[in-house]
Design a protein around this motif. Structure first.
Motif, PDB file in Angstrom:
ATOM      1  N   VAL A  48       0.003 115.128 -49.744  1.00  0.00           N
ATOM      2  CA  VAL A  48      -0.092 116.448 -49.092  1.00  0.00           C
ATOM      3  C   VAL A  48      -1.544 116.933 -49.106  1.00  0.00           C
ATOM      4  CG1 VAL A  48       0.566 118.887 -49.321  1.00  0.00           C
ATOM      5  CG2 VAL A  48       2.323 117.116 -49.422  1.00  0.00           C
ATOM      6  N   LEU A  49      -2.309 116.561 -50.138  1.00  0.00           N
ATOM      7  CA  LEU A  49      -3.736 116.925 -50.126  1.00  0.00           C
ATOM      8  C   LEU A  49      -4.640 115.788 -49.653  1.00  0.00           C
ATOM      9  CD1 LEU A  49      -4.459 119.146 -53.268  1.00  0.00           C
ATOM     10  CD2 LEU A  49      -3.649 119.782 -51.012  1.00  0.00           C
ATOM     11  N   GLU A  88       1.132 119.222 -55.342  1.00  0.00           N
ATOM     12  CA  GLU A  88       1.444 119.767 -54.022  1.00  0.00           C
ATOM     13  C   GLU A  88       2.437 118.859 -53.290  1.00  0.00           C
ATOM     14  OE1 GLU A  88      -1.643 119.266 -55.311  1.00  0.00           O
ATOM     15  OE2 GLU A  88      -1.750 121.372 -55.911  1.00  0.00           O
ATOM     16  N   THR A  89       2.462 117.586 -53.673  1.00  0.00           N
ATOM     17  CA  THR A  89       3.377 116.629 -53.040  1.00  0.00           C
ATOM     18  C   THR A  89       4.734 116.612 -53.737  1.00  0.00           C
ATOM     19  OG1 THR A  89       1.569 115.223 -52.271  1.00  0.00           O
ATOM     20  CG2 THR A  89       3.728 114.155 -52.550  1.00  0.00           C
ATOM     21  N   ASN A  90       4.709 116.410 -55.060  1.00  0.00           N
ATOM     22  CA  ASN A  90       6.012 116.211 -55.715  1.00  0.00           C
ATOM     23  C   ASN A  90       6.744 117.524 -55.991  1.00  0.00           C
ATOM     24  OD1 ASN A  90       4.894 117.151 -58.116  1.00  0.00           O
ATOM     25  ND2 ASN A  90       4.578 115.094 -58.967  1.00  0.00           N
ATOM     26  N   MET A 100     -12.086 114.149 -58.876  1.00  0.00           N
ATOM     27  CA  MET A 100     -11.509 112.851 -58.526  1.00  0.00           C
ATOM     28  C   MET A 100     -10.421 113.089 -57.493  1.00  0.00           C
ATOM     29  SD  MET A 100     -12.027 109.780 -59.163  1.00  0.00           S
ATOM     30  CE  MET A 100     -11.260 108.314 -58.545  1.00  0.00           C
ATOM     31  N   ASN A 101     -10.727 112.790 -56.252  1.00  0.00           N
ATOM     32  CA  ASN A 101      -9.779 113.014 -55.157  1.00  0.00           C
ATOM     33  C   ASN A 101      -9.071 114.354 -55.359  1.00  0.00           C
ATOM     34  OD1 ASN A 101     -10.489 110.646 -53.781  1.00  0.00           O
ATOM     35  ND2 ASN A 101      -9.225 109.425 -55.128  1.00  0.00           N
ATOM     36  N   SER A 102      -7.725 114.359 -55.418  1.00  0.00           N
ATOM     37  CA  SER A 102      -7.043 115.654 -55.489  1.00  0.00           C
ATOM     38  C   SER A 102      -6.619 116.006 -56.903  1.00  0.00           C
ATOM     39  CB  SER A 102      -5.798 115.631 -54.605  1.00  0.00           C
ATOM     40  OG  SER A 102      -4.747 114.973 -55.285  1.00  0.00           O
ATOM     41  N   TRP A 103      -7.124 115.291 -57.892  1.00  0.00           N
ATOM     42  CA  TRP A 103      -6.654 115.619 -59.240  1.00  0.00           C
ATOM     43  C   TRP A 103      -7.846 115.743 -60.181  1.00  0.00           C
ATOM     44  CZ3 TRP A 103      -6.211 112.148 -63.602  1.00  0.00           C
ATOM     45  CH2 TRP A 103      -6.684 110.850 -63.345  1.00  0.00           C
ATOM     46  N   MET A 104      -7.592 115.902 -61.444  1.00  0.00           N
ATOM     47  CA  MET A 104      -8.581 116.222 -62.483  1.00  0.00           C
ATOM     48  C   MET A 104      -9.130 117.635 -62.295  1.00  0.00           C
ATOM     49  SD  MET A 104     -10.549 112.766 -63.635  1.00  0.00           S
ATOM     50  CE  MET A 104     -10.464 113.201 -65.375  1.00  0.00           C
ATOM     51  N   HIS A 105      -8.500 118.406 -61.414  1.00  0.00           N
ATOM     52  CA  HIS A 105      -8.988 119.772 -61.187  1.00  0.00           C
ATOM     53  C   HIS A 105      -8.396 120.771 -62.175  1.00  0.00           C
ATOM     54  CE1 HIS A 105      -9.870 118.561 -56.731  1.00  0.00           C
ATOM     55  NE2 HIS A 105     -10.723 118.047 -57.586  1.00  0.00           N
ATOM     56  N   ASN A 106      -7.608 120.268 -63.126  1.00  0.00           N
ATOM     57  CA  ASN A 106      -7.060 121.194 -64.115  1.00  0.00           C
ATOM     58  C   ASN A 106      -7.899 121.203 -65.391  1.00  0.00           C
ATOM     59  OD1 ASN A 106      -4.855 123.037 -64.075  1.00  0.00           O
ATOM     60  ND2 ASN A 106      -3.939 121.952 -65.810  1.00  0.00           N
ATOM     61  N   VAL A 107      -9.008 120.448 -65.362  1.00  0.00           N
ATOM     62  CA  VAL A 107      -9.885 120.396 -66.541  1.00  0.00           C
ATOM     63  C   VAL A 107     -11.010 121.404 -66.317  1.00  0.00           C
ATOM     64  CG1 VAL A 107     -11.339 118.929 -67.990  1.00  0.00           C
ATOM     65  CG2 VAL A 107      -9.335 117.951 -66.824  1.00  0.00           C
ATOM     66  N   ASP A 108     -10.985 122.461 -67.106  1.00  0.00           N
ATOM     67  CA  ASP A 108     -11.909 123.563 -66.856  1.00  0.00           C
ATOM     68  C   ASP A 108     -13.367 123.113 -66.812  1.00  0.00           C
ATOM     69  OD1 ASP A 108     -12.390 126.493 -66.608  1.00  0.00           O
ATOM     70  OD2 ASP A 108     -13.548 126.096 -68.444  1.00  0.00           O
ATOM     71  N   ARG A 109     -13.771 122.262 -67.750  1.00  0.00           N
ATOM     72  CA  ARG A 109     -15.204 121.932 -67.764  1.00  0.00           C
ATOM     73  C   ARG A 109     -15.619 121.078 -66.554  1.00  0.00           C
ATOM     74  NH1 ARG A 109     -17.539 117.382 -71.722  1.00  0.00           N
ATOM     75  NH2 ARG A 109     -15.933 115.823 -71.452  1.00  0.00           N
ATOM     76  N   LEU A 110     -14.645 120.480 -65.887  1.00  0.00           N
ATOM     77  CA  LEU A 110     -14.986 119.745 -64.662  1.00  0.00           C
ATOM     78  C   LEU A 110     -15.096 120.676 -63.461  1.00  0.00           C
ATOM     79  CD1 LEU A 110     -12.821 116.468 -64.847  1.00  0.00           C
ATOM     80  CD2 LEU A 110     -15.231 116.778 -65.440  1.00  0.00           C
ATOM     81  N   GLY A 170      -9.193 117.320 -51.146  1.00  0.00           N
ATOM     82  CA  GLY A 170      -8.434 117.369 -52.393  1.00  0.00           C
ATOM     83  C   GLY A 170      -8.291 118.762 -52.992  1.00  0.00           C
ATOM     84  N   TRP A 171      -8.544 119.819 -52.196  1.00  0.00           N
ATOM     85  CA  TRP A 171      -8.479 121.187 -52.720  1.00  0.00           C
ATOM     86  C   TRP A 171      -7.324 121.971 -52.101  1.00  0.00           C
ATOM     87  CZ3 TRP A 171     -11.487 121.995 -56.897  1.00  0.00           C
ATOM     88  CH2 TRP A 171     -12.525 121.089 -57.104  1.00  0.00           C
ATOM     89  N   GLU A 172      -7.156 123.196 -52.566  1.00  0.00           N
ATOM     90  CA  GLU A 172      -6.081 124.125 -52.191  1.00  0.00           C
ATOM     91  C   GLU A 172      -4.810 123.768 -52.962  1.00  0.00           C
ATOM     92  OE1 GLU A 172      -5.821 125.010 -47.983  1.00  0.00           O
ATOM     93  OE2 GLU A 172      -3.913 126.044 -48.272  1.00  0.00           O
TER      94      GLU A 172
END
Ligand SMILES: Nc1nc2c(c(=O)[nH]1)N[C@H]1C(S)=C(S)[C@@H](COP(=O)(O)OP(=O)(O)OC[C@H]3O[C@@H](n4cnc5c(=O)[nH]c(N)nc54)[C@H](O)[C@@H]3O)O[C@H]1N2
Ligand SMILES: Nc1nc2c(c(=O)[nH]1)N[C@H]1C(S)=C(S)[C@@H](COP(=O)(O)OP(=O)(O)OC[C@H]3O[C@@H](n4cnc5c(=O)[nH]c(N)nc54)[C@H](O)[C@@H]3O)O[C@H]1N2
Ligand code: SF4
Ligand SMILES: [Mo]
Length: 704
Positions: free
Chosen positions: A397-398, A425-427, A588-598, A653-655
């Motif tokens: 989906v992303l 967003e997909t599952n 990293m593509n649409s993930w790893m966005h839940n790591v604040d320092r990243l 990979g956002w939204e």
């Protein structure tokens, strides 16, 4: 050296499985929990190199938002309740058996996402499971990065899995077209210390980067700015120059290729004027580059995803190899070479077929169908309609064109099962999310990297800790599912439990270094890994050719057809804007966005050249609407001459709208709403993600 048991306190040795570099890591365990992740300085391959993403997997592993028990959908998308493994697998097996018995394998489809390529558990179970069920509607992120490369290899070498790479350690002149290795850390190229390799090449000679953006790699070396999707013309002009100026390696062409004459004659149609118009580079600059390239004794032209998602990506990839082959840089030290995988690859399919289907002929490339057909397969009723869908480590989906249609398709399924570590967003549309392991919780070998290592290397990583919560690796889940399904289905089903390590042991023992004793046991005894050779052995490459006559085809019906399509394409609109993407080191593509320092410092913006901004009345920091044929989105604009005039750049990979709360708060938009889900390159099925024609209209005035 005694290996620590999973979860045992002390320093574990392992390696990262986020990107192709496969950097060596250490993981310190205290009281059964990983407390610190760092570089493994004793890894002979990466020698202590890591990037910030590797240690960030610690935060992912213990993320409170991570899915660590099976979830069953209740009500609207995104709403789930925990269930036991037994309940989940019993229900999935029974619903799958009904669909399989009533409608056959045509009613089942799958998507294999990018992280699945770094995971032997998934690699050696997910596809084999579907293959054995007879499912051919298998889709993957390859449609977004690799199928055009694979089809080019099929045309040239007769095998879609033969992919040459630049022999970095011995190369003195490297041209990089459409890749940004200082950020991506290499793609179809495994060289963990790639910055040092490139610096060394620049010191011995030159590194030239052809890219629409002044990327991190281009900034460090030489840059040629090209219009997105225009470089097929640039590459064609390079080949033409080699022929016209007598720079071709006649002996090699004579001995190892067919079709040089036809190719040369076809290139007669390339005019300097059209080249300038299409790629925005002065023809004389291109010709000089071709001359310098031919003159350099050890040179390679490397390309990656920047040329794999345009309207002529297969032809662009063919031309990349043609430049190397014709200039005499193919299969020679320092040139464009085939790597030395330690695995026996005899049984690997290298095929390419056009499969007739109810939606028309589908190119099946490296075992995958074109992604753009997935939503249609689910939404088009009638015989063969897809009713059950399995997705592992993917977030289409992303990551893929047509997010809205995909969402509608997923919501209409009778059964959707996702194997993931997050609610995405997909599952959020799935009936079940099955929690899988992170790389700290499973064993692996760097299988994806094996054929692409510039310094052949092998390593085995044991699990550092036992699975967190109730997570399980894919092959264990699928072995269990197969056993349950076998008892329910009326169709014959004879699938043995999946055992990735045993399969790999066999492939190592019968592979290139098998006679020297390479095996899983040997790798287990060397935790930091085994350097197999200092350099790639380029001899014996002829054995990898798969055309009957053993020759490289520089011309055939497929290549001829792609040239015809190029010649009849309308000329580029000089005034138009073309959209292309970018990758960030901390994403990293649409993930790893839940790591604040990243993600703390990331906020996706549309980059635009000052001349274009002035032309469109857009000021720095303005809001604007980007529109394509397929859709539109609102963006913040950043004005920079890092992007070439006539193009705009936005990352993918956002939204976010999943169970990852930090990611949900990051903002940004799903750029793939602008990509046309109905369009794909016919021969390869590759999506069009770069070079999309767009307009940009200001929402706030330039002086606001
Ligand atoms: N516009 C545009 N779109 C693009 C691109 C682009 O450049 N521009 N790039 C394309 C490319 S090259 C690619 S490869 C695709 C990637 O696209 P996808 O493969 O669809 O997606 P990813 O964003 O890699 O998401 C991976 C999913 O795997 C999950 N995951 C992570 N680790 C594991 C694991 O160990 N096991 C399991 N089971 N799941 C895991 C994550 O939570 C996430 O949900 O995107 C493509 N999309
Ligand atoms: N940090 C980080 N690393 C990653 C990823 C990530 O998301 N983040 N993703 C991983 C994945 S899935 C992959 S496939 C690899 C990709 O690895 P690379 O291919 O090295 O990575 P990209 O940054 O996508 O590089 C593509 C380059 O092509 C340029 N480009 C776009 N359109 C055109 C064009 O028409 N012509 C030319 N000449 N250039 C063009 C872009 O500006 C970009 O610099 O990276 C992997 N590594
Ligand atoms: S470069 Fe790739 S493999 Fe190395 S630490 Fe970073 S993400 Fe992991
Ligand atoms: Mo990718």
């Amino acid at each position: 050296m005694e290996r620590l048991r999973p979860g045992q306190d002390g320093r574990h040795v392992t390696f990262c499985r986020i990107c192709d570099a496969f950097c060596g890591l250490t993981a310190d365990v205290q009281d059964g929990r990983i407390v610190k992740v760092g570089p493994d300085r004793d890894n002979p391959h990466s020698q202590g190199h890591i990037c910030i993403k590797g240690p960030s997997m610690l935060a992912v592993t213990y993320d409170p938002d991570r899915v660590t028990q099976p979830l069953r959908r209740v009500g609207a998308p995104g709403n789930f309740e925990p269930v036991s493994w037994d309940e989940a697998l019993t229900d999935i097996a029974s619903r799958l058996a009904t669909i399989y018995d009533d409608h056959g394998p045509e009613a089942i489809a799958s998507f294999h996402g990018n992280p699945g390529a770094y995971n032997i558990s998934g690699q050696f179970s997910f596809k084999p499971f579907l293959d054995r069920l007879g499912v051919w509607k298998q889709y993957s992120s390859a449609s977004q990065d690799t199928t055009s490369r694979a089809v080019a290899s099929y045309a040239l070498y007769g095998s879609s899995i033969r992919r040459p790479l630049p022999d970095l350690p011995r190369c003195d002149f490297l041209i990089i077209v459409g890749a940004n290795p200082l950020v991506s850390h290499g793609s179809v190229l495994t060289a963990p210390r790639i910055r040092e390799d490139l610096d060394a090449i620049a010191q011995r000679g030159r590194v030239v980067v052809v890219d629409p953006r002044l990327t991190e790699t281009a900034e460090r070396f030489e840059h040629i700015a090209v219009r997105p999707a225009g470089d097929v013309w640039m590459l064609a002009y390079m080949v033409k120059t080699l022929f016209d100026e007598g720079l071709e390696d006649l002996a090699f062409l004579e001995r190892h290729t067919v079709g040089a004459r036809e190719l040369r004659s076809a290139l007669g149609q390339v005019t300097a004027e059209r080249v300038r118009q299409e790629c925005g580079v002065e023809p004389e600059t291109i010709a000089a580059l071709a001359r310098d390239f031919a003159a350099a004794p050890r040179a390679a032209l490397y390309s990656r995803v920047g040329i794999c998602r345009g309207p002529f990506s297969t032809l662009a990839n063919v031309l990349v190899d043609c430049v190397n082959i014709i200039a005499g840089k193919f299969a020679v030290p320092g040139g464009w070479v085939f790597g030395n995988s330690p695995l026996n690859a005899e049984g690997r399919p290298g095929g390419y077929t056009l499969r007739p289907s109810r939606l028309g002929p589908m190119p099946i490339v490296i075992g995958y169908a074109p992604f753009n057909a997935l939503a249609e397969e689910i939404l088009t009723s009638g015989d063969g309609q897809v009713r059950a869908f399995f997705v592992t480590s993917g977030n289409p989906v992303l990551s893929a064109p047509g997010p809205e249609r995909l969402q509608a398709a997923f919501e209409s399924l009778e059964l959707m099962v996702s194997f993931d570590i997050y609610l995405t967003e997909t599952n959020r549309f799935a009936d079940y999310i099955l929690p899988t392991t992170t790389f700290f919780e499973r064993e692996d070998l760097p299988v994806l990297g094996f054929p692409n290592m510039v310094r052949p290397f092998a390593q085995y990583a044991a699990p550092v800790i036992p699975p967190v919560g109730e997570a399980r690796s894919e092959h264990i889940i699928l072995s269990d599912l197969v056993a349950r399904l076998g008892a329910l289905t009326d169709r014959p089903l004879d699938i043995a439990p999946f055992d990735p390590l045993a399969a790999l042991d066999g492939l190592l023992r019968t592979g290139r270094w098998g006679q020297d004793g390479l095996s899983i046991e040997r790798l287990k005894a060397a935790p930091h890994g085994v350097a197999l050779a200092d350099n790639i052995d380029v001899s014996g490459w002829e054995k990898q050719m798969r055309h009957e006559d053993g020759r490289i085809r520089l011309w055939d019906d497929l290549i001829a057809g792609e040239f015809d399509r190029l010649w009849s394409s309308p000329p580029a609109d000089a005034e138009g804007l073309r959209l292309f993407g970018r990758r960030e080191l901390r994403s990293m593509n649409s993930w790893m966005h839940n790591v604040d320092r990243l993600v703390r410092q990331q906020s996706p913006v549309l980059q635009m050249h000052p001349d274009d901004a002035a032309r469109h009345g857009i000021g720095h920091g303005s809001r604007a609407v980007v529109r394509s044929k397929a859709g539109s989105m609102e963006v913040d604009v950043s004005i920079t001459d890092a992007v070439t005039a006539g193009s705009v750049c936005y990352p993918h990979g956002w939204e976010h709208d999943g169970g990852w709360q930090r990611a949900n708060a990051t903002g940004g938009h799903n750029v793939n709403v602008l990509a046309d889900p109905a369009a794909a390159e016919v021969v390869s099925g590759s999506s069009f993600l770069d070079g999309i024609e767009v307009t940009v209209t200001p929402l706030t005035p330039a002086d606001a």
